[in-house]
Design a protein around this motif. Structure first.
Motif, PDB file in Angstrom:
ATOM      1  N   THR A  82       0.829  -1.202   0.000  1.00 25.43           N
ATOM      2  CA  THR A  82       0.000   0.000   0.000  1.00 25.43           C
ATOM      3  C   THR A  82       0.863   1.250   0.000  1.00 25.43           C
ATOM      4  O   THR A  82       2.040   1.226   0.380  1.00 25.43           O
ATOM      5  CB  THR A  82      -0.922   0.036   1.233  1.00 25.43           C
ATOM      6  N   LEU A  83       0.256   2.365  -0.396  1.00 23.36           N
ATOM      7  CA  LEU A  83       0.966   3.640  -0.382  1.00 23.36           C
ATOM      8  C   LEU A  83       1.310   4.068   1.036  1.00 23.36           C
ATOM      9  O   LEU A  83       2.381   4.638   1.279  1.00 23.36           O
ATOM     10  CB  LEU A  83       0.117   4.704  -1.066  1.00 23.36           C
ATOM     11  N   ASP A  84       0.429   3.798   1.984  1.00 20.22           N
ATOM     12  CA  ASP A  84       0.715   4.158   3.377  1.00 20.22           C
ATOM     13  C   ASP A  84       1.930   3.400   3.903  1.00 20.22           C
ATOM     14  O   ASP A  84       2.778   3.957   4.616  1.00 20.22           O
ATOM     15  CB  ASP A  84      -0.499   3.861   4.264  1.00 20.22           C
ATOM     16  N   ARG A 103       7.923   3.326   5.157  1.00 19.18           N
ATOM     17  CA  ARG A 103       9.295   2.890   4.934  1.00 19.18           C
ATOM     18  C   ARG A 103      10.157   4.048   4.423  1.00 19.18           C
ATOM     19  O   ARG A 103      11.308   4.209   4.833  1.00 19.18           O
ATOM     20  CB  ARG A 103       9.325   1.731   3.922  1.00 19.18           C
ATOM     21  N   ALA A 104       9.598   4.862   3.528  1.00 17.55           N
ATOM     22  CA  ALA A 104      10.347   6.011   3.020  1.00 17.55           C
ATOM     23  C   ALA A 104      10.650   6.997   4.149  1.00 17.55           C
ATOM     24  O   ALA A 104      11.723   7.611   4.186  1.00 17.55           O
ATOM     25  CB  ALA A 104       9.563   6.697   1.910  1.00 17.55           C
ATOM     26  N   THR A 105       9.726   7.131   5.090  1.00 17.95           N
ATOM     27  CA  THR A 105       9.937   8.025   6.224  1.00 17.95           C
ATOM     28  C   THR A 105      11.073   7.533   7.110  1.00 17.95           C
ATOM     29  O   THR A 105      11.886   8.323   7.611  1.00 17.95           O
ATOM     30  CB  THR A 105       8.644   8.160   7.050  1.00 17.95           C
ATOM     31  N   TYR A 150       7.837   4.546  -5.356  1.00 17.21           N
ATOM     32  CA  TYR A 150       8.719   5.702  -5.538  1.00 17.21           C
ATOM     33  C   TYR A 150       8.258   6.796  -4.584  1.00 17.21           C
ATOM     34  O   TYR A 150       7.051   6.991  -4.371  1.00 17.21           O
ATOM     35  CB  TYR A 150       8.613   6.175  -6.988  1.00 17.21           C
ATOM     36  N   ALA A 151       9.210   7.522  -3.979  1.00 25.65           N
ATOM     37  CA  ALA A 151       8.856   8.621  -3.088  1.00 25.65           C
ATOM     38  C   ALA A 151       9.807   9.786  -3.282  1.00 25.65           C
ATOM     39  O   ALA A 151      11.003   9.602  -3.547  1.00 25.65           O
ATOM     40  CB  ALA A 151       8.880   8.171  -1.630  1.00 25.65           C
ATOM     41  N   ARG A 204      -0.898   4.031  -8.866  1.00 24.62           N
ATOM     42  CA  ARG A 204      -1.600   5.096  -8.131  1.00 24.62           C
ATOM     43  C   ARG A 204      -0.578   5.965  -7.415  1.00 24.62           C
ATOM     44  O   ARG A 204       0.600   5.619  -7.349  1.00 24.62           O
ATOM     45  CB  ARG A 204      -2.583   4.507  -7.123  1.00 24.62           C
ATOM     46  N   MET A 205      -1.059   7.089  -6.863  1.00 29.28           N
ATOM     47  CA  MET A 205      -0.157   7.978  -6.145  1.00 29.28           C
ATOM     48  C   MET A 205      -0.870   8.625  -4.966  1.00 29.28           C
ATOM     49  O   MET A 205      -2.087   8.639  -4.889  1.00 29.28           O
ATOM     50  CB  MET A 205       0.428   9.032  -7.067  1.00 29.28           C
TER      51      MET A 205
END
Length: 260
Positions: free
Chosen positions: A110-112, A117-119, A140-141, A255-256
């Protein structure tokens, strides 16, 4: 991925860098560099094609990097497993926290979860996460400074949550967080010029895709590619040379989420 193949990919990535970007895409369109960059300038990335009606088809020297670098059971490579991360091997163990974050063993669907993980990666650099996108091959972030300026781009491995600085422009052109950090000078290509370059490059490569609004990173701009106003992928324009690098490692856009 064995050591010989890993070395070959690393050498290829260095060769593809071309000219090092020495500035960042400007915020206005009135900058005029020493010359007008050409849309047909050498492009490290692949040329897109939508002859089949789908998204851009990878065909250039960076083709296949995405899944092959992740190091999961199907494609052991540069992001983990026996292949490990390329960053410590290239830059020394001290760079590990700046370039790569090991996965936590849980899949990212999921995007969340990708934002989480990016955070975890962004916190190491004192940055925050902005836009997050899901593709069929990876997440991608965009990472931002506390003031809201674009800093760099990262990829999140959907298999285990590993995070790395995105290969391509973020790795080779970013003058603050890339391999050539610190080599900053003036900016020759403004944001509006970058969009014009991207549009001409897309037309020159026989695609009906259009270019979205430029996002200015240190040393380059990144723009979404669009079909009928819908995102299909992205490309980047070097702020010093006008070179175009198409991101052919993502797969199809899903999606984004651009909430902060």
């Amino acid at each position: 991925m064995n050591r010989r193949r890993t070395d070959a990919v690393l050498l290829a990535s260095l060769a593809l860098a071309g000219a090092v970007a020495l500035g960042g895409c400007g915020a206005s369109g009135d900058a005029t560099g020493p010359g007008t960059p050409s849309a047909t300038s050498t492009a490290p990335g692949s040329a897109p094609s939508d002859l089949a009606g789908g998204g851009p088809t990878p065909s250039g020297p960076t083709s296949g990097w995405g899944p092959g670098m992740w190091g999961d059971d199907e494609s052991p490579g540069m992001m983990g497993g026996d292949g490990g991360s390329w960053a410590p091997g290239m830059m020394g163990s001290g760079m590990r926290g700046n370039w790569w974050l090991a996965g936590d063993g849980h899949p990212v669907r999921t995007l969340d979860r990708a934002r989480e993980r990016a955070t975890a990666f962004a916190d190491r650099l004192g940055l925050r996460v902005g836009e997050v996108m899901q593709f069929t091959r990876n997440f991608y972030a965009q990472l931002e400074t506390g003031a809201g300026r674009q800093a760099t781009e990262v990829l999140v491995n959907p298999a285990d949550g590993a995070v790395q600085i995105e290969y391509g422009p973020a790795m080779m052109w970013n003058t603050d967080y890339g391999m050539h950090h610190g080599s900053r000078s003036g900016t020759d290509v403004s944001a509006s010029q970058a969009r014009d370059i991207a549009r001409r490059w897309l037309r020159a490569h026989g695609t009906t895709l259009t270019a979205g609004d430029p996002e200015s990173f240190p040393g380059y701009c990144t723009l979404h590619t669009l079909r009928s106003g819908r995102i299909t992928g992205m490309l980047s324009v070097n702020a010093a040379t006008g070179q175009v690098w198409y991101h052919d490692w993502h797969g199809d856009f899903v999606r984004m989420d651009d909430h902060r």
